[in-house]
Design a protein around this motif. Structure first.
Motif, PDB file in Angstrom:
ATOM      1  N   GLU A   1      45.648  44.562  46.665  1.00 24.03           N
ATOM      2  CA  GLU A   1      45.561  45.359  47.884  1.00 24.03           C
ATOM      3  C   GLU A   1      44.862  46.690  47.633  1.00 24.03           C
ATOM      4  O   GLU A   1      44.145  47.195  48.487  1.00 24.03           O
ATOM      5  CB  GLU A   1      46.976  45.634  48.424  1.00 24.03           C
ATOM      6  N   ALA A   2      45.065  47.272  46.451  1.00 26.32           N
ATOM      7  CA  ALA A   2      44.482  48.579  46.158  1.00 26.32           C
ATOM      8  C   ALA A   2      42.976  48.475  45.946  1.00 26.32           C
ATOM      9  O   ALA A   2      42.437  47.403  45.673  1.00 26.32           O
ATOM     10  CB  ALA A   2      45.147  49.167  44.916  1.00 26.32           C
ATOM     11  N   VAL A   3      42.307  49.608  46.062  1.00 21.46           N
ATOM     12  CA  VAL A   3      40.848  49.648  46.055  1.00 21.46           C
ATOM     13  C   VAL A   3      40.254  49.639  44.653  1.00 21.46           C
ATOM     14  O   VAL A   3      39.204  49.050  44.405  1.00 21.46           O
ATOM     15  CB  VAL A   3      40.356  50.897  46.817  1.00 21.46           C
ATOM     16  N   GLU A   4      40.944  50.262  43.711  1.00 21.00           N
ATOM     17  CA  GLU A   4      40.380  50.437  42.377  1.00 21.00           C
ATOM     18  C   GLU A   4      40.049  49.103  41.711  1.00 21.00           C
ATOM     19  O   GLU A   4      40.848  48.159  41.741  1.00 21.00           O
ATOM     20  CB  GLU A   4      41.353  51.213  41.494  1.00 21.00           C
ATOM     21  N   VAL A   5      38.888  49.032  41.077  1.00 17.95           N
ATOM     22  CA  VAL A   5      38.433  47.818  40.396  1.00 17.95           C
ATOM     23  C   VAL A   5      38.870  47.901  38.944  1.00 17.95           C
ATOM     24  O   VAL A   5      38.289  48.641  38.147  1.00 17.95           O
ATOM     25  CB  VAL A   5      36.900  47.681  40.482  1.00 17.95           C
ATOM     26  N   ILE A   6      39.896  47.153  38.589  1.00 20.00           N
ATOM     27  CA  ILE A   6      40.453  47.224  37.237  1.00 20.00           C
ATOM     28  C   ILE A   6      40.736  45.828  36.714  1.00 20.00           C
ATOM     29  O   ILE A   6      40.663  44.853  37.467  1.00 20.00           O
ATOM     30  CB  ILE A   6      41.734  48.067  37.205  1.00 20.00           C
ATOM     31  N   GLY A   7      41.085  45.737  35.427  1.00 25.92           N
ATOM     32  CA  GLY A   7      41.260  44.450  34.803  1.00 25.92           C
ATOM     33  C   GLY A   7      42.638  44.188  34.237  1.00 25.92           C
ATOM     34  O   GLY A   7      42.775  43.427  33.280  1.00 25.92           O
ATOM     35  N   THR A   8      43.644  44.773  34.826  1.00 27.20           N
ATOM     36  CA  THR A   8      45.011  44.614  34.338  1.00 27.20           C
ATOM     37  C   THR A   8      45.720  43.508  35.104  1.00 27.20           C
ATOM     38  O   THR A   8      45.765  43.546  36.334  1.00 27.20           O
ATOM     39  CB  THR A   8      45.788  45.926  34.496  1.00 27.20           C
ATOM     40  N   VAL A   9      46.285  42.556  34.396  1.00 26.19           N
ATOM     41  CA  VAL A   9      46.946  41.416  35.033  1.00 26.19           C
ATOM     42  C   VAL A   9      48.013  41.873  36.027  1.00 26.19           C
ATOM     43  O   VAL A   9      48.086  41.385  37.161  1.00 26.19           O
ATOM     44  CB  VAL A   9      47.574  40.494  33.971  1.00 26.19           C
ATOM     45  N   SER A  10      48.835  42.816  35.626  1.00 22.04           N
ATOM     46  CA  SER A  10      49.971  43.228  36.453  1.00 22.04           C
ATOM     47  C   SER A  10      49.554  43.984  37.709  1.00 22.04           C
ATOM     48  O   SER A  10      50.375  44.198  38.603  1.00 22.04           O
ATOM     49  CB  SER A  10      50.911  44.108  35.631  1.00 22.04           C
ATOM     50  N   SER A  11      48.303  44.371  37.809  1.00 18.91           N
ATOM     51  CA  SER A  11      47.816  45.122  38.972  1.00 18.91           C
ATOM     52  C   SER A  11      47.404  44.231  40.127  1.00 18.91           C
ATOM     53  O   SER A  11      47.085  44.742  41.202  1.00 18.91           O
ATOM     54  CB  SER A  11      46.634  46.010  38.577  1.00 18.91           C
ATOM     55  N   TYR A  12      47.364  42.940  39.922  1.00 14.36           N
ATOM     56  CA  TYR A  12      46.922  42.018  40.962  1.00 14.36           C
ATOM     57  C   TYR A  12      48.113  41.413  41.681  1.00 14.36           C
ATOM     58  O   TYR A  12      49.099  41.028  41.065  1.00 14.36           O
ATOM     59  CB  TYR A  12      45.984  40.971  40.375  1.00 14.36           C
ATOM     60  N   ASP A  13      47.981  41.333  43.003  1.00 12.50           N
ATOM     61  CA  ASP A  13      49.098  40.934  43.849  1.00 12.50           C
ATOM     62  C   ASP A  13      49.148  39.451  44.167  1.00 12.50           C
ATOM     63  O   ASP A  13      50.225  38.902  44.424  1.00 12.50           O
ATOM     64  CB  ASP A  13      49.026  41.711  45.184  1.00 12.50           C
ATOM     65  N   TYR A  14      47.995  38.820  44.198  1.00 16.05           N
ATOM     66  CA  TYR A  14      47.915  37.418  44.619  1.00 16.05           C
ATOM     67  C   TYR A  14      47.087  36.633  43.611  1.00 16.05           C
ATOM     68  O   TYR A  14      46.076  37.125  43.103  1.00 16.05           O
ATOM     69  CB  TYR A  14      47.269  37.321  46.007  1.00 16.05           C
ATOM     70  N   TRP A  15      47.509  35.383  43.370  1.00 11.17           N
ATOM     71  CA  TRP A  15      46.878  34.542  42.370  1.00 11.17           C
ATOM     72  C   TRP A  15      46.658  33.135  42.887  1.00 11.17           C
ATOM     73  O   TRP A  15      47.478  32.604  43.650  1.00 11.17           O
ATOM     74  CB  TRP A  15      47.756  34.463  41.123  1.00 11.17           C
ATOM     75  N   GLY A  16      45.551  32.523  42.434  1.00  7.69           N
ATOM     76  CA  GLY A  16      45.337  31.109  42.675  1.00  7.69           C
ATOM     77  C   GLY A  16      45.996  30.283  41.587  1.00  7.69           C
ATOM     78  O   GLY A  16      46.581  30.833  40.645  1.00  7.69           O
ATOM     79  N   GLN A  17      45.869  28.972  41.702  1.00  2.00           N
ATOM     80  CA  GLN A  17      46.475  28.066  40.730  1.00  2.00           C
ATOM     81  C   GLN A  17      45.590  27.844  39.508  1.00  2.00           C
ATOM     82  O   GLN A  17      46.079  27.410  38.463  1.00  2.00           O
ATOM     83  CB  GLN A  17      46.775  26.716  41.392  1.00  2.00           C
ATOM     84  N   GLY A  18      44.302  28.116  39.651  1.00  2.00           N
ATOM     85  CA  GLY A  18      43.394  27.989  38.523  1.00  2.00           C
ATOM     86  C   GLY A  18      42.584  26.708  38.545  1.00  2.00           C
ATOM     87  O   GLY A  18      42.959  25.712  39.175  1.00  2.00           O
ATOM     88  N   THR A  19      41.463  26.745  37.838  1.00  2.00           N
ATOM     89  CA  THR A  19      40.614  25.577  37.653  1.00  2.00           C
ATOM     90  C   THR A  19      40.233  25.489  36.173  1.00  2.00           C
ATOM     91  O   THR A  19      39.893  26.498  35.552  1.00  2.00           O
ATOM     92  CB  THR A  19      39.357  25.648  38.552  1.00  2.00           C
ATOM     93  N   GLN A  20      40.328  24.290  35.612  1.00  2.65           N
ATOM     94  CA  GLN A  20      40.094  24.104  34.174  1.00  2.65           C
ATOM     95  C   GLN A  20      38.600  24.071  33.877  1.00  2.65           C
ATOM     96  O   GLN A  20      37.854  23.315  34.505  1.00  2.65           O
ATOM     97  CB  GLN A  20      40.738  22.799  33.702  1.00  2.65           C
ATOM     98  N   VAL A  21      38.190  24.849  32.905  1.00  5.66           N
ATOM     99  CA  VAL A  21      36.816  24.819  32.397  1.00  5.66           C
ATOM    100  C   VAL A  21      36.876  24.427  30.927  1.00  5.66           C
ATOM    101  O   VAL A  21      37.568  25.067  30.133  1.00  5.66           O
ATOM    102  CB  VAL A  21      36.134  26.193  32.550  1.00  5.66           C
ATOM    103  N   THR A  22      36.156  23.370  30.572  1.00  4.79           N
ATOM    104  CA  THR A  22      36.092  22.911  29.191  1.00  4.79           C
ATOM    105  C   THR A  22      34.635  22.876  28.762  1.00  4.79           C
ATOM    106  O   THR A  22      33.822  22.217  29.405  1.00  4.79           O
ATOM    107  CB  THR A  22      36.715  21.521  29.044  1.00  4.79           C
ATOM    108  N   VAL A  23      34.314  23.594  27.704  1.00  4.97           N
ATOM    109  CA  VAL A  23      32.946  23.667  27.207  1.00  4.97           C
ATOM    110  C   VAL A  23      32.886  22.989  25.846  1.00  4.97           C
ATOM    111  O   VAL A  23      33.626  23.348  24.933  1.00  4.97           O
ATOM    112  CB  VAL A  23      32.474  25.121  27.096  1.00  4.97           C
ATOM    113  N   SER A  24      32.009  22.015  25.737  1.00  5.13           N
ATOM    114  CA  SER A  24      31.863  21.294  24.473  1.00  5.13           C
ATOM    115  C   SER A  24      30.560  21.687  23.797  1.00  5.13           C
ATOM    116  O   SER A  24      29.575  22.017  24.451  1.00  5.13           O
ATOM    117  CB  SER A  24      31.889  19.791  24.731  1.00  5.13           C
ATOM    118  N   SER A  25      30.554  21.597  22.483  1.00  5.33           N
ATOM    119  CA  SER A  25      29.360  21.971  21.715  1.00  5.33           C
ATOM    120  C   SER A  25      28.433  20.791  21.519  1.00  5.33           C
ATOM    121  O   SER A  25      28.780  19.660  21.847  1.00  5.33           O
ATOM    122  CB  SER A  25      29.772  22.533  20.359  1.00  5.33           C
TER     123      SER A  25
END
Length: 124
Positions: free
Chosen positions: A100-124
């Motif tokens: 909700e807040a305006v500041e652009v930061i990278g702290t996990v605990s600062s985010y209010d809402y989350w998605g379930q995620g999508t798996q990314v697998t990179v092979s060599s």
């Protein structure tokens, strides 16, 4: 209630590219400051990139700077992560988050809402 739904993950070989998307719905305070995080098995959730409410400001983790690009289309309520030349070390579940807040930061605990995620697998 804000809902975030990610898509675009899958199996990718090194040297390719892929784009993740996150559709935002619900809530009354948007547009939100948004971010991508990732989490590999047995590790803590890690910040990847963040973007301001109208896209004018971005912030990247050093580990992906110059390789990934975060962007958004508020008309489509969608957040993106373009991954250029992903590497095996980028393998993880990628999650989008909103705050909700305006500041652009990278702290996990600062985010209010989350998605379930999508798996990314990179092979060599």
């Amino acid at each position: 209630q804000v809902h975030l739904v990610e898509s675009g993950g899958g199996l990718q070989q090194t040297g390719g590219s892929m784009r993740l998307s996150c559709v935002v719905s619900g809530g009354t305070s948007g547009p939100y400051t948004m971010a991508w995080f990732r989490q590999a098995p047995g590790t803590d959730r890690e910040f990847v990139a963040a973007i301001s409410r109208y896209g004018s400001g971005t912030y990247y983790a050093d580990s992906i700077k110059g390789r990934f690009t975060i962007s958004r289309d508020n008309a489509l309520n969608t957040l993106y992560l373009q991954m250029h030349n992903p590497e095996p070390r980028d393998t993880a579940v990628y999650l989008c988050a909103a705050r909700e807040a305006v500041e652009v930061i990278g702290t996990v605990s600062s985010y209010d809402y989350w998605g379930q995620g999508t798996q990314v697998t990179v092979s060599s």
